[in-house]
Write a protein that holds these residues in place. Structure first.
Motif, PDB file in Angstrom:
ATOM      1  N   HIS A 195       0.831  -1.209   0.000  1.00  0.00           N
ATOM      2  CA  HIS A 195       0.000   0.000   0.000  1.00  0.00           C
ATOM      3  C   HIS A 195       0.861   1.252   0.000  1.00  0.00           C
ATOM      4  N   LEU A 229      -4.065   2.632  15.149  1.00  0.00           N
ATOM      5  CA  LEU A 229      -4.387   3.590  14.081  1.00  0.00           C
ATOM      6  C   LEU A 229      -3.987   3.022  12.723  1.00  0.00           C
ATOM      7  N   HIS A 230      -3.222   1.939  12.727  1.00  0.00           N
ATOM      8  CA  HIS A 230      -2.718   1.336  11.491  1.00  0.00           C
ATOM      9  C   HIS A 230      -3.265  -0.090  11.405  1.00  0.00           C
ATOM     10  N   LYS A 261     -16.024  15.584  20.007  1.00  0.00           N
ATOM     11  CA  LYS A 261     -14.591  15.878  20.196  1.00  0.00           C
ATOM     12  C   LYS A 261     -14.142  15.662  21.637  1.00  0.00           C
ATOM     13  N   ARG A 266     -13.173   6.650  18.493  1.00  0.00           N
ATOM     14  CA  ARG A 266     -13.141   6.814  17.036  1.00  0.00           C
ATOM     15  C   ARG A 266     -13.820   5.621  16.411  1.00  0.00           C
ATOM     16  N   LEU A 267     -14.420   5.831  15.245  1.00  0.00           N
ATOM     17  CA  LEU A 267     -15.041   4.711  14.540  1.00  0.00           C
ATOM     18  C   LEU A 267     -13.919   3.929  13.861  1.00  0.00           C
ATOM     19  N   GLY A 269     -11.770   1.419  11.732  1.00  0.00           N
ATOM     20  CA  GLY A 269     -12.056   0.865  10.405  1.00  0.00           C
ATOM     21  C   GLY A 269     -12.608   1.906   9.459  1.00  0.00           C
ATOM     22  N   PHE A 270     -12.718   3.172   9.990  1.00  0.00           N
ATOM     23  CA  PHE A 270     -13.210   4.267   9.132  1.00  0.00           C
ATOM     24  C   PHE A 270     -12.128   5.318   8.968  1.00  0.00           C
ATOM     25  N   HIS A 272      -9.110   7.359   6.325  1.00  0.00           N
ATOM     26  CA  HIS A 272      -7.818   6.969   5.756  1.00  0.00           C
ATOM     27  C   HIS A 272      -7.038   8.224   5.385  1.00  0.00           C
ATOM     28  N   ARG A 273      -5.715   8.166   5.553  1.00  0.00           N
ATOM     29  CA  ARG A 273      -4.882   9.313   5.227  1.00  0.00           C
ATOM     30  C   ARG A 273      -4.948   9.643   3.731  1.00  0.00           C
ATOM     31  N   ARG A 281     -10.272  -1.733  -1.447  1.00  0.00           N
ATOM     32  CA  ARG A 281     -10.102  -3.050  -0.808  1.00  0.00           C
ATOM     33  C   ARG A 281     -11.322  -3.373   0.057  1.00  0.00           C
ATOM     34  N   TYR A 318     -20.891  14.884   9.246  1.00  0.00           N
ATOM     35  CA  TYR A 318     -19.544  14.907   9.841  1.00  0.00           C
ATOM     36  C   TYR A 318     -18.614  14.006   9.025  1.00  0.00           C
ATOM     37  N   ASN A 327     -12.424   1.535   5.643  1.00  0.00           N
ATOM     38  CA  ASN A 327     -11.126   1.188   5.041  1.00  0.00           C
ATOM     39  C   ASN A 327     -10.926  -0.330   5.103  1.00  0.00           C
ATOM     40  N   ARG A 354       0.996  -8.376   4.223  1.00  0.00           N
ATOM     41  CA  ARG A 354       1.833  -7.227   3.843  1.00  0.00           C
ATOM     42  C   ARG A 354       3.291  -7.586   3.626  1.00  0.00           C
TER      43      ARG A 354
HETATM   44  C1  SDX Z   1      -4.519   1.247   7.640  1.00  0.00           C
HETATM   45  O1  SDX Z   1      -1.699   4.446   5.237  1.00  0.00           O
HETATM   46  C2  SDX Z   1      -2.131   3.332   4.821  1.00  0.00           C
HETATM   47  O2  SDX Z   1      -2.158   3.072   3.645  1.00  0.00           O
HETATM   48  C3  SDX Z   1      -2.622   2.403   5.918  1.00  0.00           C
HETATM   49  C4  SDX Z   1      -3.333   1.148   5.425  1.00  0.00           C
HETATM   50  C5  SDX Z   1      -2.393   0.199   4.715  1.00  0.00           C
HETATM   51  O3  SDX Z   1      -2.881  -0.597   3.914  1.00  0.00           O
HETATM   52  O4  SDX Z   1      -1.183   0.220   5.061  1.00  0.00           O
HETATM   53  O5  SDX Z   1      -4.390   1.504   4.564  1.00  0.00           O
HETATM   54  C6  SDX Z   1      -3.918   0.373   6.603  1.00  0.00           C
HETATM   55  O6  SDX Z   1      -3.852   1.631   8.557  1.00  0.00           O
HETATM   56  C7  SDX Z   1      -5.949   1.700   7.472  1.00  0.00           C
HETATM   57  C8  SDX Z   1      -6.412   2.702   8.602  1.00  0.00           C
HETATM   58  C9  SDX Z   1      -6.780   1.888   9.848  1.00  0.00           C
HETATM   59  N1  SDX Z   1      -7.032   2.797  10.989  1.00  0.00           N
HETATM   60  C10 SDX Z   1      -8.272   2.988  11.485  1.00  0.00           C
HETATM   61  O7  SDX Z   1      -9.287   2.508  10.977  1.00  0.00           O
HETATM   62  C11 SDX Z   1      -8.313   3.852  12.739  1.00  0.00           C
HETATM   63  C12 SDX Z   1      -9.443   4.899  12.625  1.00  0.00           C
HETATM   64  N2  SDX Z   1      -9.050   5.857  11.583  1.00  0.00           N
HETATM   65  C13 SDX Z   1      -8.429   7.069  12.010  1.00  0.00           C
HETATM   66  O8  SDX Z   1      -7.743   7.068  13.216  1.00  0.00           O
HETATM   67  C14 SDX Z   1      -7.854   7.924  10.888  1.00  0.00           C
HETATM   68  O9  SDX Z   1      -8.823   8.010   9.928  1.00  0.00           O
HETATM   69  C15 SDX Z   1      -6.540   7.509  10.256  1.00  0.00           C
HETATM   70  C16 SDX Z   1      -5.486   7.283  11.278  1.00  0.00           C
HETATM   71  C17 SDX Z   1      -6.719   6.270   9.439  1.00  0.00           C
HETATM   72  C18 SDX Z   1      -6.111   8.643   9.331  1.00  0.00           C
HETATM   73  O10 SDX Z   1      -5.820   9.718  10.135  1.00  0.00           O
HETATM   74  P1  SDX Z   1      -5.377  11.147   9.519  1.00  0.00           P
HETATM   75  O11 SDX Z   1      -5.240  11.079   8.048  1.00  0.00           O
HETATM   76  O12 SDX Z   1      -4.200  11.625  10.323  1.00  0.00           O
HETATM   77  O13 SDX Z   1      -6.627  12.023   9.764  1.00  0.00           O
HETATM   78  P2  SDX Z   1      -6.965  12.787  11.126  1.00  0.00           P
HETATM   79  O14 SDX Z   1      -6.747  11.877  12.287  1.00  0.00           O
HETATM   80  O15 SDX Z   1      -6.274  14.106  11.122  1.00  0.00           O
HETATM   81  O16 SDX Z   1      -8.562  13.023  10.966  1.00  0.00           O
HETATM   82  C19 SDX Z   1      -9.071  14.102  10.154  1.00  0.00           C
HETATM   83  C20 SDX Z   1     -10.429  14.429  10.789  1.00  0.00           C
HETATM   84  C21 SDX Z   1     -10.342  14.733  12.289  1.00  0.00           C
HETATM   85  O17 SDX Z   1     -11.452  15.556  12.612  1.00  0.00           O
HETATM   86  P3  SDX Z   1     -11.195  17.184  12.719  1.00  0.00           P
HETATM   87  O18 SDX Z   1     -10.067  17.389  13.733  1.00  0.00           O
HETATM   88  O19 SDX Z   1     -10.859  17.631  11.328  1.00  0.00           O
HETATM   89  O20 SDX Z   1     -12.539  17.726  13.219  1.00  0.00           O
HETATM   90  O21 SDX Z   1     -11.296  13.289  10.679  1.00  0.00           O
HETATM   91  C22 SDX Z   1     -11.611  12.815  11.996  1.00  0.00           C
HETATM   92  C23 SDX Z   1     -10.584  13.403  12.934  1.00  0.00           C
HETATM   93  O22 SDX Z   1     -11.112  13.512  14.244  1.00  0.00           O
HETATM   94  N3  SDX Z   1     -11.538  11.356  11.932  1.00  0.00           N
HETATM   95  C24 SDX Z   1     -12.377  10.518  12.536  1.00  0.00           C
HETATM   96  C25 SDX Z   1     -11.956   9.223  12.161  1.00  0.00           C
HETATM   97  N4  SDX Z   1     -10.893   9.301  11.364  1.00  0.00           N
HETATM   98  C26 SDX Z   1     -10.629  10.615  11.213  1.00  0.00           C
HETATM   99  N5  SDX Z   1     -13.437  10.740  13.356  1.00  0.00           N
HETATM  100  C27 SDX Z   1     -14.092   9.629  13.808  1.00  0.00           C
HETATM  101  N6  SDX Z   1     -13.754   8.360  13.505  1.00  0.00           N
HETATM  102  C28 SDX Z   1     -12.691   8.115  12.691  1.00  0.00           C
HETATM  103  N7  SDX Z   1     -12.349   6.864  12.374  1.00  0.00           N
END
Ligand code: SDX
Length: 393
Positions: A195, A229-230, A261, A266-267, A269-270, A272-273, A281, A318, A327, A354
């Motif tokens: 990825h 988070l990953h 806030k 956090r939700l 599985g929802f 992505h960067r 996928r 939101y 994701n 991976r």
């Molecule tokens: C993987 O990078 C890759 O490619 C990773 C991956 C791979 O194949 O290697 O795809 C695998 O790691 C998938 C991601 C798995 N992680 C999760 O499902 C954990 C929940 N997701 C989040 O923590 C978050 O979405 C991330 C870590 C995945 C991404 O974080 P970012 O890009 O740093 O975004 P952010 O944390 O700055 O969020 C932006 C906004 C924020 O709100 P505001 O401050 O703008 O008001 O979105 C909100 C966040 O609070 N937000 C969420 C959220 N994810 C982001 N709010 C609620 N639930 C969530 N899941």
């Protein structure tokens, strides 16, 4: 921007390298390995063929694939002394901590891997060795945690069949080799195979850039993947869904918590960067989820909760404003659970998938003779000050 240093926390807008391995378009939800779409690979290829594609750059000929498979099969056994590591772990040790330790320990059994000037052929042997031993190590981790006797690889089985036999052999044979189950495992591992420059892959490249051996570099990647988070998110999703089920199954209540806030929830599985659209996928895994659960006659209430959560979130402002979609981790754990894996093994399964991507990226970094990774910083600490003797403080 201060002077010549540009700060970019989390490297949200910084490219670390040029790579020819994986193409990812977050806006369109596109993912290609060496130019082939994951949709086609998930449907038509096998995990080892995709591993070959990622590492060597092209789909193998029948002969090359056969040689690749045979070379791997010959190396699937791990040194019997590695059992000492398993007996050393406390029974509740997390499988990811065990996996990173065991992979790092391989250099102790294969000291030739420590040669930073290894030839391409020697480096290739180390890569094959790791691809071969990973399923055995992963299966022994699960077996040891259940107090079951380990199962050894068999030369008459394919890579996935061998893995499933070592994990479930002598337990539930009818499910272990069911074609739908085997196909689902190929699909899941293919979809996790690479990825681009995600957190754990960047870690593998960073550690490898110091000329650390492959096992040490992959062990570091495993530790980075462990974070919730990953890759750790796939285990966190199932735990979250279980909590929601045990709390009455009210999806809207948890959606509200995810938006609050003041609430750390956090939700999982929802979001992505990179994907600001559907993770391609997740779509394929969701379909596989329906197929596998139907075929196995598994009715898992958390699947309904997951679907209700997804439906509600996709209509919620939101989530829409922040382009938060399911994701890769949102549905994968539901399949793994239906197949009989323990939830603390889900991230280990992510690592198994991976591994070829990590190896391919490590190889590319080495082939490109990239410099050692060493980012700069902007210093915001104390200005110079005089030492104060202890009796004056
Ligand atoms: C993987 O990078 C890759 O490619 C990773 C991956 C791979 O194949 O290697 O795809 C695998 O790691 C998938 C991601 C798995 N992680 C999760 O499902 C954990 C929940 N997701 C989040 O923590 C978050 O979405 C991330 C870590 C995945 C991404 O974080 P970012 O890009 O740093 O975004 P952010 O944390 O700055 O969020 C932006 C906004 C924020 O709100 P505001 O401050 O703008 O008001 O979105 C909100 C966040 O609070 N937000 C969420 C959220 N994810 C982001 N709010 C609620 N639930 C969530 N899941």
């Amino acid at each position: 921007q201060t002077g010549y240093i540009t700060l970019d926390a989390g490297f949200k807008n910084t490219g670390a390298t040029k790579s020819a391995i994986t193409f990812l378009d977050g806006e369109q939800g596109i993912l290609h390995y060496r130019g082939y779409s994951i949709e086609q690979l998930a449907e038509k290829s096998t995990f080892l063929e995709v591993a070959y594609l990622l590492i060597y750059g092209d789909l193998p000929s029948a002969k090359a694939l056969e040689t690749f498979r045979a070379d791997i099969k010959k190396q699937m056994m791990i040194h019997e002394d590695m059992k000492n590591f398993f007996t050393g772990f406390p029974s509740k040790s997390h499988p990811m901590g065990q996996l990173s330790c065991l992979v790092g320990a391989l250099s102790a059994f294969y000291p030739e891997s420590l040669n930073p000037n290894a030839s391409e052929e020697e480096e290739n042997k180390t890569m094959i060795n790791l691809l071969a031993k990973m399923p055995t190590i992963v299966s022994w981790i699960q077996k040891k945690s259940l107090g079951h006797p380990v199962v050894y690889p068999k030369n008459n089985l394919g890579y996935i069949e061998n893995f499933m036999n070592m994990i479930f052999g002598e337990v539930n044979d009818e499910k272990t080799f069911d074609p739908v189950v085997i196909q689902a495992m190929h699909t899941l591992l293919i979809l996790h195979a690479d990825h681009e420059q995600n957190c754990s892959t960047s870690t593998v490249r960073m550690v490898g850039s110091s000329n650390a051996n492959l096992y040490a570099s992959i062990s570091a990647g495993i530790n980075a993947l462990w974070g919730p988070l990953h890759g750790g998110a796939n285990q966190a999703v199932i735990e979250m869904l279980e909590d929601i089920k045990n709390d009455g199954g009210d999806a809207d209540k948890y959606l509200a918590k995810a938006k609050d806030k003041n609430d750390p929830f956090r939700l999982m599985g929802f979001g992505h960067r990179v994907y600001k659209n559907f993770d391609p996928r997740a779509k394929i895994i969701k379909k596989a989820c329906d197929d596998v659960l139907e075929k196995l006659g598994v009715d898992d209430p958390v699947l309904d909760i997951a679907k209700r959560l997804e439906e509600a979130a996709l209509k919620d402002q939101y989530f829409i404003d922040r382009k938060l979609y399911p994701n890769v981790d949102f549905y994968s754990g539901i399949i793994y659970r239906a197949l009989g894996f323990k939830s603390d093994m889900f991230t280990v399964l992510f690592a198994l998938g991976r591994l070829p991507g990590w190896i391919a990226q490590w190889k590319e970094m080495r082939d490109n003779k990239e410099p050692i990774g060493r980012p700069r910083q902007v210093y915001v600490g104390e200005t110079i000050r005089e030492y104060v003797p202890l009796d004056k403080r």
